[in-house]
Scaffold this active site. Structure first.
Site, PDB file in Angstrom:
ATOM      1  N   ASN A 141       0.879  -1.171   0.000  1.00  0.00           N
ATOM      2  CA  ASN A 141       0.000   0.000   0.000  1.00  0.00           C
ATOM      3  C   ASN A 141       0.915   1.219   0.000  1.00  0.00           C
ATOM      4  O   ASN A 141       1.518   1.553   1.021  1.00  0.00           O
ATOM      5  CB  ASN A 141      -0.877  -0.036   1.264  1.00  0.00           C
ATOM      6  CG  ASN A 141      -1.685   1.236   1.441  1.00  0.00           C
ATOM      7  OD1 ASN A 141      -1.771   2.067   0.529  1.00  0.00           O
ATOM      8  ND2 ASN A 141      -2.281   1.395   2.620  1.00  0.00           N
ATOM      9  N   TRP A 142       1.009   1.844  -1.155  1.00  0.00           N
ATOM     10  CA  TRP A 142       1.977   2.946  -1.287  1.00  0.00           C
ATOM     11  C   TRP A 142       1.450   4.245  -0.671  1.00  0.00           C
ATOM     12  O   TRP A 142       2.189   5.230  -0.592  1.00  0.00           O
ATOM     13  CB  TRP A 142       2.324   3.173  -2.764  1.00  0.00           C
ATOM     14  CG  TRP A 142       3.079   2.031  -3.395  1.00  0.00           C
ATOM     15  CD1 TRP A 142       3.445   0.846  -2.797  1.00  0.00           C
ATOM     16  CD2 TRP A 142       3.565   1.965  -4.738  1.00  0.00           C
ATOM     17  NE1 TRP A 142       4.119   0.054  -3.687  1.00  0.00           N
ATOM     18  CE2 TRP A 142       4.210   0.713  -4.892  1.00  0.00           C
ATOM     19  CE3 TRP A 142       3.521   2.821  -5.842  1.00  0.00           C
ATOM     20  CZ2 TRP A 142       4.790   0.309  -6.090  1.00  0.00           C
ATOM     21  CZ3 TRP A 142       4.105   2.430  -7.040  1.00  0.00           C
ATOM     22  CH2 TRP A 142       4.738   1.190  -7.160  1.00  0.00           C
ATOM     23  N   LYS A 143       0.185   4.257  -0.293  1.00  0.00           N
ATOM     24  CA  LYS A 143      -0.418   5.449   0.328  1.00  0.00           C
ATOM     25  C   LYS A 143      -0.170   6.688  -0.552  1.00  0.00           C
ATOM     26  O   LYS A 143      -0.130   6.572  -1.763  1.00  0.00           O
ATOM     27  CB  LYS A 143       0.109   5.626   1.751  1.00  0.00           C
ATOM     28  CG  LYS A 143      -0.043   4.351   2.583  1.00  0.00           C
ATOM     29  CD  LYS A 143       0.193   4.555   4.031  1.00  0.00           C
ATOM     30  CE  LYS A 143       0.090   3.216   4.746  1.00  0.00           C
ATOM     31  NZ  LYS A 143       0.176   3.348   6.203  1.00  0.00           N
ATOM     32  N   HIS A 168      -9.440   0.908   5.364  1.00  0.00           N
ATOM     33  CA  HIS A 168      -8.089   1.134   5.904  1.00  0.00           C
ATOM     34  C   HIS A 168      -8.183   2.109   7.086  1.00  0.00           C
ATOM     35  O   HIS A 168      -8.977   3.046   7.061  1.00  0.00           O
ATOM     36  CB  HIS A 168      -7.157   1.679   4.822  1.00  0.00           C
ATOM     37  CG  HIS A 168      -5.732   1.697   5.280  1.00  0.00           C
ATOM     38  ND1 HIS A 168      -5.226   2.697   6.073  1.00  0.00           N
ATOM     39  CD2 HIS A 168      -4.735   0.794   5.112  1.00  0.00           C
ATOM     40  CE1 HIS A 168      -3.961   2.407   6.357  1.00  0.00           C
ATOM     41  NE2 HIS A 168      -3.642   1.265   5.787  1.00  0.00           N
ATOM     42  N   GLU A 172      -6.473   4.524   8.050  1.00  0.00           N
ATOM     43  CA  GLU A 172      -6.297   5.954   7.787  1.00  0.00           C
ATOM     44  C   GLU A 172      -7.573   6.555   7.208  1.00  0.00           C
ATOM     45  O   GLU A 172      -7.906   7.708   7.453  1.00  0.00           O
ATOM     46  CB  GLU A 172      -5.086   6.170   6.867  1.00  0.00           C
ATOM     47  CG  GLU A 172      -3.800   5.983   7.661  1.00  0.00           C
ATOM     48  CD  GLU A 172      -2.664   5.346   6.904  1.00  0.00           C
ATOM     49  OE1 GLU A 172      -2.672   5.373   5.665  1.00  0.00           O
ATOM     50  OE2 GLU A 172      -1.760   4.787   7.572  1.00  0.00           O
ATOM     51  N   GLU A 181      -5.006  -5.096  10.820  1.00  0.00           N
ATOM     52  CA  GLU A 181      -3.989  -4.075  11.030  1.00  0.00           C
ATOM     53  C   GLU A 181      -4.289  -3.333  12.320  1.00  0.00           C
ATOM     54  O   GLU A 181      -5.115  -2.410  12.334  1.00  0.00           O
ATOM     55  CB  GLU A 181      -4.013  -3.066   9.879  1.00  0.00           C
ATOM     56  CG  GLU A 181      -3.863  -3.702   8.514  1.00  0.00           C
ATOM     57  CD  GLU A 181      -3.364  -2.712   7.498  1.00  0.00           C
ATOM     58  OE1 GLU A 181      -2.244  -2.909   7.016  1.00  0.00           O
ATOM     59  OE2 GLU A 181      -4.065  -1.730   7.216  1.00  0.00           O
ATOM     60  N   GLY A 208       2.491   2.233  10.718  1.00  0.00           N
ATOM     61  CA  GLY A 208       3.370   3.378  10.489  1.00  0.00           C
ATOM     62  C   GLY A 208       4.087   3.837  11.748  1.00  0.00           C
ATOM     63  O   GLY A 208       4.694   4.907  11.778  1.00  0.00           O
ATOM     64  N   SER A 259       3.405  -2.411  10.218  1.00  0.00           N
ATOM     65  CA  SER A 259       4.861  -2.449  10.192  1.00  0.00           C
ATOM     66  C   SER A 259       5.436  -3.847  10.047  1.00  0.00           C
ATOM     67  O   SER A 259       6.290  -4.271  10.824  1.00  0.00           O
ATOM     68  CB  SER A 259       5.435  -1.701  11.389  1.00  0.00           C
ATOM     69  OG  SER A 259       5.056  -0.344  11.269  1.00  0.00           O
ATOM     70  N   GLY A 276       2.905  -1.207   4.304  1.00  0.00           N
ATOM     71  CA  GLY A 276       2.954   0.225   4.012  1.00  0.00           C
ATOM     72  C   GLY A 276       4.376   0.651   3.727  1.00  0.00           C
ATOM     73  O   GLY A 276       4.908   0.458   2.631  1.00  0.00           O
ATOM     74  N   GLY A 277       5.034   1.197   4.763  1.00  0.00           N
ATOM     75  CA  GLY A 277       6.378   1.770   4.600  1.00  0.00           C
ATOM     76  C   GLY A 277       7.366   0.866   3.864  1.00  0.00           C
ATOM     77  O   GLY A 277       8.077   1.319   2.965  1.00  0.00           O
TER      78      GLY A 277
HETATM   79  C1  PEP Z   1      -0.724  -0.023   6.232  1.00  0.00           C
HETATM   80  O1  PEP Z   1      -1.019   1.148   6.364  1.00  0.00           O
HETATM   81  O2  PEP Z   1      -1.471  -0.785   5.572  1.00  0.00           O
HETATM   82  C2  PEP Z   1       0.501  -0.491   6.863  1.00  0.00           C
HETATM   83  C3  PEP Z   1       0.565  -1.740   7.195  1.00  0.00           C
HETATM   84  O3  PEP Z   1       1.515   0.429   7.099  1.00  0.00           O
HETATM   85  P1  PEP Z   1       2.996   0.147   7.706  1.00  0.00           P
HETATM   86  O4  PEP Z   1       3.482  -1.137   7.093  1.00  0.00           O
HETATM   87  O5  PEP Z   1       3.792   1.335   7.276  1.00  0.00           O
HETATM   88  O6  PEP Z   1       2.833   0.047   9.187  1.00  0.00           O
END
Ligand code: PEP
Length: 250
Positions: free
Chosen positions: A10-12, A95, A97, A165, A171, A211, A232-233
């Site tokens: 997920n590149w956000k 999600h 966010e 999640e 994040g 994460s 994500g990251g």
């Molecule tokens: C996400 O937002 O789907 C996620 C898992 O982010 P991160 O891996 O950066 O915690």
């Protein structure tokens, strides 16, 4: 029950057009193993370019969001037909966010989930509790209510993916322990078995997100009910994303 793990990036709201294309090309060149399904969800505006960059590879193109209406006066929104037109195969709903930063209500999440599944796409429905909910022992109640956003008449388990999640781990660099993740994943599968049936529940992939990194991916993926990750990251660098894909191999 053997399920093919699904690892999705997920590149956000990250990348430029050039860096998105570069990243997509590196992932396509890195090759996806046969035993893991791999997907990437770039920003809407780069879907077309990223789709072209991964053409011919087995990487699935995904969208981070969608609007449930077919078309019309919905300024700024993107329809499922528009996504399909660009080759999108999976769409995220719920999600954290979108729930907690953009304040998307549960009823809207439910409409989006129904529209994605109804259109024949893979629905990646995200669930997870906030830290105060975990501390108040409400994790299962929160996750259960988020699962209730799903349509009641789902028939094809290959088109439903649940992403667990924990909001406190997204994040933040923190992550659930292997055991904490497994406990909630097993609960999710039980709930799916109650609502649908056991055969259906046993076939649904449940991703962990929050994460996931190359260093912790293998331990998480070794849990019996963890079937991949929503990243994500660590999905913004080809090396770390491909290392996670590799960790998902049996
Ligand atoms: C996400 O937002 O789907 C996620 C898992 O982010 P991160 O891996 O950066 O915690």
């Amino acid at each position: 029950m053997s399920r093919t793990p699904f690892v999705a990036g997920n590149w956000k709201m990250n990348t430029t057009k050039a860096s998105a294309i570069d990243l997509a090309k590196s992932l396509a060149a890195g090759g996806s193993p046969r035993d893991v399904e791999v997907g990437i969800a770039p920003p809407f505006v780069y879907l077309d370019a990223v789709g072209a960059a991964i053409k011919g590879s087995s990487i699935l193109l995904g969208a981070q969001d969608v609007y449930f209406e077919k078309n019309g006066a919905f300024t700024g929104e993107i329809s499922i037909e528009m996504l399909k037109d660009l080759g999108v195969r999976f769409v995220l709903t719920g999600h954290s966010e979108r729930r907690h930063v953009l304040h998307e209500p549960s009823q809207l999440v439910a409409k989006k989930a129904a529209a994605v599944y109804g259109a024949g796409l893979i629905l990646v429905h995200c669930v997870g509790e906030k830290i105060e909910e975990r501390d108040a022992n409400k994790t299962f109640a929160v996750v259960q209510s988020q699962l209730e956003e799903l349509p009641k008449d789902l028939g094809d388990p290959s088109r439903l993916v649940i992403a667990y999640e924990p909001v406190w781990a997204i994040g933040t660099g923190r992550n659930a322990t292997d055991a904490q993740a497994q406990e909630v994943h097993a609960f999710i599968r039980q709930q799916l078995a109650k609502t649908y049936n056991k055969t259906f529940a046993d076939a649904v992939r449940i991703q962990y997100g929050g994460s996931m990194k190359p260093e912790n991916a293998r331990g998480l993926m070794q849990q019996p009910d963890v079937d991949g990750g929503l990243i994500g990251g660590a999905s913004l660098k080809a090396d770390s994303f491909l290392a996670i894909v590799n960790a998902a191999r049996n």
